[in-house]
Scaffold this active site. Structure first.
Site, PDB file in Angstrom:
ATOM      1  N   GLU A   1       0.098  -2.586  -0.816  1.00 12.14           N
ATOM      2  CA  GLU A   1      -0.842  -2.335  -1.611  1.00 12.14           C
ATOM      3  C   GLU A   1      -0.753  -3.712  -2.738  1.00 12.14           C
ATOM      4  O   GLU A   1      -0.254  -4.549  -2.659  1.00 12.14           O
ATOM      5  CB  GLU A   1       0.774  -1.715  -2.519  1.00 12.14           C
ATOM      6  CG  GLU A   1       1.341   0.169  -1.651  1.00 12.14           C
ATOM      7  CD  GLU A   1      -0.151   0.507  -2.143  1.00 12.14           C
ATOM      8  OE1 GLU A   1      -1.574   0.188  -2.800  1.00 12.14           O
ATOM      9  OE2 GLU A   1       0.331   1.557  -1.727  1.00 12.14           O
TER      10      GLU A   1
ATOM     11  N   ASN B   1      -6.638   1.327  -5.127  1.00 14.44           N
ATOM     12  CA  ASN B   1      -6.789   0.290  -5.560  1.00 14.44           C
ATOM     13  C   ASN B   1      -6.521  -0.439  -5.067  1.00 14.44           C
ATOM     14  O   ASN B   1      -5.940  -2.409  -5.276  1.00 14.44           O
ATOM     15  CB  ASN B   1      -5.040   0.304  -6.324  1.00 14.44           C
ATOM     16  CG  ASN B   1      -4.266   0.763  -5.022  1.00 14.44           C
ATOM     17  OD1 ASN B   1      -5.220   0.493  -3.788  1.00 14.44           O
ATOM     18  ND2 ASN B   1      -2.860   1.757  -5.006  1.00 14.44           N
TER      19      ASN B   1
ATOM     20  N   ASP C   1      -0.566   1.486   9.662  1.00 16.56           N
ATOM     21  CA  ASP C   1       0.523   1.802   9.044  1.00 16.56           C
ATOM     22  C   ASP C   1       1.115   3.668   9.674  1.00 16.56           C
ATOM     23  O   ASP C   1       0.912   4.499   9.888  1.00 16.56           O
ATOM     24  CB  ASP C   1       0.288   2.322   7.489  1.00 16.56           C
ATOM     25  CG  ASP C   1      -1.427   2.488   6.398  1.00 16.56           C
ATOM     26  OD1 ASP C   1      -2.274   3.343   7.990  1.00 16.56           O
ATOM     27  OD2 ASP C   1      -1.783   2.697   6.279  1.00 16.56           O
TER      28      ASP C   1
ATOM     29  N   HIS D   1      -6.112  -1.326  -1.327  1.00 24.39           N
ATOM     30  CA  HIS D   1      -5.007  -1.611  -0.121  1.00 24.39           C
ATOM     31  C   HIS D   1      -5.393  -1.582   0.285  1.00 24.39           C
ATOM     32  O   HIS D   1      -6.935  -0.402   0.822  1.00 24.39           O
ATOM     33  CB  HIS D   1      -3.624  -0.349  -1.352  1.00 24.39           C
ATOM     34  CG  HIS D   1      -3.947   0.972  -0.966  1.00 24.39           C
ATOM     35  ND1 HIS D   1      -3.542   1.021  -1.006  1.00 24.39           N
ATOM     36  CD2 HIS D   1      -4.765   1.295  -0.121  1.00 24.39           C
ATOM     37  CE1 HIS D   1      -3.535   2.949  -0.512  1.00 24.39           C
ATOM     38  NE2 HIS D   1      -4.875   2.321   0.373  1.00 24.39           N
TER      39      HIS D   1
HETATM   40  C1  F6R Z   1      -4.658   5.271   5.655  1.00 28.25           C
HETATM   41  C2  F6R Z   1      -4.769   3.870   4.985  1.00 28.25           C
HETATM   42  C3  F6R Z   1      -4.983   3.321   4.279  1.00 28.25           C
HETATM   43  C4  F6R Z   1      -6.672   4.475   3.816  1.00 28.25           C
HETATM   44  C5  F6R Z   1      -6.888   4.312   2.134  1.00 28.25           C
HETATM   45  C6  F6R Z   1      -8.218   4.846   2.139  1.00 28.25           C
HETATM   46  O1  F6R Z   1      -4.051   4.764   7.106  1.00 28.25           O
HETATM   47  O2  F6R Z   1      -4.427   2.368   6.006  1.00 28.25           O
HETATM   48  O3  F6R Z   1      -4.965   2.119   3.858  1.00 28.25           O
HETATM   49  O4  F6R Z   1      -7.424   3.806   5.028  1.00 28.25           O
HETATM   50  O5  F6R Z   1      -5.737   4.527   1.721  1.00 28.25           O
HETATM   51  O6  F6R Z   1      -7.825   6.375   2.543  1.00 28.25           O
HETATM   52  P1  F6R Z   1      -8.648   7.220   2.546  1.00 28.25           P
HETATM   53  O7  F6R Z   1      -9.578   7.023   3.394  1.00 28.25           O
HETATM   54  O8  F6R Z   1      -8.325   8.174   1.769  1.00 28.25           O
HETATM   55  O9  F6R Z   1      -9.809   7.082   1.019  1.00 28.25           O
END
Ligand code: F6R
Length: 235
Positions: A137, A130, A64, A132
């Site tokens: 999302e 959440n 992403d 995702h």
């Molecule tokens: C980032 C991504 C997000 C994170 C998720 C968890 O490239 O794809 O989905 O993996 O938001 O983020 P952290 O690891 O910072 O809690």
């Protein structure tokens, strides 16, 4: 689908994640195509890779990226991955998203790339509070492919700490859940008590787009590397 949980101590998390990653890399009979995430979850894993950079090579595929940033902007996820993993490990093959391109053209390019090259061999992913995955999302269809998405206020707030008070972009490109479902091997990295509830819901709650990570219940070859606080609600 049964999955494999590797329960780790906090101090050992990165090492265990690297072991699982290297074993999986070694099981792919060609140059593996690997999706890697940004965020805090993979930080110990990337540290362990930098400490032991002699591992089998792979091609990197972006998961992403924010939209609308200059291609030299240091806050791009692609630059983050460059610094943390790809440059230290000397990974040359990189399929990255162009944040500055026309978003619709860029999505068309990504879809065409996947049509030509096929699915990734492995996805290493984190989970959002959440539920995702990537920037898929809640409400993202399990049939979704690479596309432009609008970030939820929760995700913008969660990413704010990486922006030094600057305004977090509101739009991004993400691979879709369908792209992730096609991957042969998945490694989910989870750390900390704050993730305990969503990890439980993802693996033991209803399989629903409202919890995008719940697609993992139907995913083959899933390894979860999680520290004990993150596993607190698991049976
Ligand atoms: C980032 C991504 C997000 C994170 C998720 C968890 O490239 O794809 O989905 O993996 O938001 O983020 P952290 O690891 O910072 O809690």
């Amino acid at each position: 689908m049964p999955y494999n949980i590797i329960a780790t101590a906090e101090a050992d998390h990165g090492h265990q994640a690297r072991r699982a990653f290297c074993q999986t890399l070694a099981s792919v009979p060609h140059l593996p195509k690997v999706i890697l995430p940004t965020g805090s979850s993979p930080a110990p894993f990337y540290q362990s890779l930098r400490d032991h950079p002699s591992i089998p090579s792979f091609s990197y595929l972006q998961l992403d990226e924010y939209l609308g940033l200059d291609v030299r902007d240091k806050r791009l996820f692609s630059k983050w991955l460059d610094r943390d993993v790809l440059n230290p490990l000397n990974i040359q093959n990189r399929m990255i998203f162009n944040s500055a391109a026309n978003p619709d053209d860029e999505v068309r390019r990504i879809l065409a790339w996947y049509k030509q090259h096929g699915a990734a061999d492995m996805a290493v992913i984190g989970i959002g509070l959440n539920g995702h995955i990537g920037f898929n999302e809640p409400g993202s269809s399990f049939d979704s492919r690479a596309r432009v998405v609008t970030l939820t206020p929760e995700t913008i707030a969660a990413n704010q700490s990486y922006w030094n008070g600057g305004k977090v972009p509101t739009r991004a490109i993400t691979l879709g859940i369908a792209d992730l479902k096609e991957v042969e091997h998945t490694i989910l990295l989870v750390r900390g008590a704050a993730k305990a509830e969503i990890l439980y819901r993802a693996l033991h709650g209803p399989v629903t787009p409202e919890v995008p990570a719940s697609y993992l219940q139907q995913q083959r070859n899933l390894i979860i590397v999680a520290d004990r606080p993150a596993l607190a609600m698991m049976p």
